[in-house]
Design a protein around this motif. Structure first.
Motif, short mmCIF file in Angstrom:
data_model
loop_
_atom_site.label_atom_id
_atom_site.label_comp_id
_atom_site.label_asym_id
_atom_site.label_seq_id
_atom_site.Cartn_x
_atom_site.Cartn_y
_atom_site.Cartn_z
N ALA A 13 0.82 -1.16 -0.04
CA ALA A 13 0.00 0.03 0.01
C ALA A 13 0.98 1.40 -0.11
O ALA A 13 0.45 2.12 -0.82
N HIS A 18 3.01 5.89 -2.98
CA HIS A 18 4.24 6.68 -3.62
C HIS A 18 3.96 6.76 -5.01
O HIS A 18 4.35 7.62 -5.77
N PHE A 22 -0.09 10.82 -4.66
CA PHE A 22 -1.05 11.53 -4.19
C PHE A 22 -2.09 11.19 -3.18
O PHE A 22 -2.98 10.53 -3.36
N PRO A 23 -1.49 11.11 -1.68
CA PRO A 23 -2.09 10.31 -0.81
C PRO A 23 -3.77 10.75 -0.40
O PRO A 23 -4.50 9.73 -0.25
N PRO A 24 -4.16 12.15 -0.58
CA PRO A 24 -5.56 12.21 -0.42
C PRO A 24 -6.37 11.44 -1.30
O PRO A 24 -7.72 11.40 -0.86
N LEU A 25 -6.07 11.10 -2.36
CA LEU A 25 -6.77 10.24 -3.21
C LEU A 25 -6.53 8.59 -3.49
O LEU A 25 -7.13 8.13 -4.63
N ALA A 28 -6.22 3.04 -1.41
CA ALA A 28 -5.89 2.41 -0.10
C ALA A 28 -5.90 3.12 1.25
O ALA A 28 -6.09 2.20 2.24
N ASN A 29 -5.96 4.44 1.00
CA ASN A 29 -6.11 4.97 2.38
C ASN A 29 -7.64 5.18 2.64
O ASN A 29 -7.98 5.63 3.63
N PHE A 30 -8.73 4.90 1.85
CA PHE A 30 -10.03 5.28 1.91
C PHE A 30 -10.68 4.41 3.09
O PHE A 30 -10.99 4.79 4.27
N ALA A 31 -10.35 3.13 2.94
CA ALA A 31 -11.03 2.25 4.28
C ALA A 31 -10.69 2.49 5.60
O ALA A 31 -11.70 2.84 6.32
N PRO A 32 -9.33 2.51 5.73
CA PRO A 32 -9.10 2.81 7.22
C PRO A 32 -9.43 4.25 7.74
O PRO A 32 -9.71 4.50 8.99
N GLN A 33 -9.49 5.43 6.89
CA GLN A 33 -9.86 6.55 7.35
C GLN A 33 -11.48 6.86 7.60
O GLN A 33 -12.01 7.10 8.38
N ILE A 34 -12.22 6.03 6.54
CA ILE A 34 -13.65 5.92 6.57
C ILE A 34 -14.04 5.26 7.76
O ILE A 34 -14.87 5.51 8.77
#
Lengths: 176, 261
Positions: A13, A18, A22-25, A28-34
């Motif tokens: 991930a 990298h 662009f980490p905000p989009l 892979a970052n969606f599920a943990p943040q939501i």
């Protein structure tokens, strides 16, 4: 075994992040943040809606009620004060009109009395004046009489001195 | 030059797995948790005194309460006959007040935390803003249909439109309704993201000019001025975007309650 699996997963991930750059989009970052958004938001919502907000609302409501009560009490007191003030003004006006009546009465009484006295003294003065005038007239007549005698005597004296003729005062008086 | 995107990097602090979903506790989650703890701690502790004459902190909490309560009343209150009098504690729309308040204070705190150097801005991630926007969208749908049944569909049929343009208008209304969560979430996300990138870029210029030495060092005053002004602007934006998000939430909920107009 499971741990290495996790590590590779996060590693992948991370690498993907990298690569995407662009980490905000990054999906892979969606599920943990939501998931954590849901947890933290639910926690916050629960605490606020059950404890914090009702408490603030109560305090504000209580203050508003208290202020309203105080305002009501103040208004009642104000009405009472106004009533008392009106009563005071009423009695003041009464007293004033009564005082005015007494003053007028007294003034009238005094005026009539004064008038009466004035008329009496005027009559007295008029009588005195008439008396004095009579005396003056008598004195005047008397004086005039004396003036004729003096003039005759003076004239006979002057004539005697000037022309040597002896003229009696009675003679002189005849020619005056 | 420092990478302006670096500040948005998600750091995986505690790997967790929730029924096969990746529920890793990240720096974003840390700041959301921090915001939740700070806000609830502040609002509960500041009211501990419950005094009629409030302390400074209590009066700040009350100001926030009144601010959001007025926003809810002003946007959702009309259509009621009793608009303007009474303070509406048992009117229907006031039951959404806690939701609007939580959304407003949560976003505001996340935005403001993000203004502290070195801190992470959770609202600069689309997942967070989209999650909030979807929460509002789903709430509007549920409330709309629960309150009005199929009458909720009147929302898409504005009154007074000639019959021959009605299909077109209805289509536009439906598209605009469906795009609400997108604009709702992207507005906040893009504002926070752009603001933080811009700040970082200007801050980077300062370091570059200072690093170049000599006359360039003096020139670094220009980006410094810019960065200072932008910081002030960002504080305004941080507040404003939280306000706008909450305001739109009120307006969408108002549609759910009164779809007729």
């Amino acid at each position: 075994m499971a741990e290495t699996h996790h590590n590779t997963e996060t590693g992948v991930a991370h690498e993907a992040g990298h690569k995407a750059g662009f980490p905000p989009l990054d999906p892979a970052n969606f599920a943990p943040q939501i998931i954590w958004l849901a947890i933290t938001f639910a926690l916050l919502y629960g605490l606020l809606s059950k404890i914090a907000l009702p408490r603030i609302g109560e305090v504000i409501e209580e203050r508003r009620d208290r202020i309203q009560r105080d305002i009501d009490a103040a208004e009642a007191l104000k009405a009472e004060t106004e009533k008392a003030l009106r009563g005071y003004e009423q009695s003041l006006a009464d007293a004033r009109s009564k005082a005015g009546g007494i003053a007028r009465e007294t003034r009238d009484k005094l005026a009539t009395e004064t008038d009466k006295k004035r008329h009496a003294s005027e009559a007295e003065v008029a009588a005195k004046i008439a008396d004095a005038e009579g005396r003056i007239a008598a004195m005047k007549a008397n004086a005039l009489q004396n003036v004729g005698d003096i003039a005759a005597e003076t004239a006979s004296a002057i004539v005697g001195k000037l022309i040597g003729v002896d003229v009696s005062a009675a003679e002189a008086k005849k020619h005056l | 030059m420092p990478d302006p995107i670096h500040q948005f990097e998600i750091k995986r602090l505690i790997p967790l797995d929730l029924f096969g979903l990746d529920a890793t506790f990240t720096n974003s989650a840390l700041f959301m948790l921090l915001a939740a703890v700070l806000v609830s701690g502040f609002l509960i502790l500041s009211m501990q005194g419950r005094s009629l004459v409030p302390t400074r902190l209590q009066s700040l909490a009350e100001m926030l309460y009144e601010f959001v309560a007025n926003m809810v009343r002003d946007t959702m209150g009309h259509g009621h006959d009793d608009h303007g009098h009474g303070h509406g504690h048992d009117q229907g729309y006031m039951k959404f007040f806690p939701l609007v308040f939580t959304i407003f204070i949560f976003i505001l705190t996340l935005n403001m935390l993000g203004m502290i150097p070195g801190f992470f801005t959770s609202t600069s991630h689309l997942a967070v803003t989209a999650g909030l926007a979807l929460l509002v969208f789903v709430t509007v749908l549920i409330v709309g249909f629960a309150k009005n049944g199929f009458g909720f569909l009147k929302l898409f049929v504005p009154s007074g439109v000639p019959i021959y343009v009605l299909p077109l208008v209805v289509a536009i209304e439906i598209i605009s309704f469906l795009s609400r969560p997108i604009s709702h979430s992207v507005r906040l996300f893009a504002n926070m993201l752009a603001g933080h990138i811009t700040l970082k870029v200007f801050a980077g210029f300062i370091i570059m000019l200072l690093g170049a030495g000599g006359a360039y060092g003096i020139l670094s005053i220009l980006p410094l001025t810019m960065a200072t002004a932008l910081t002030a602007l960002e504080f305004l934006v941080a507040f404003l975007q939280a306000y706008v998000f909450a305001m739109l939430t009120c307006m969408y909920l108002n549609d759910a309650l009164h779809p007729g107009h």
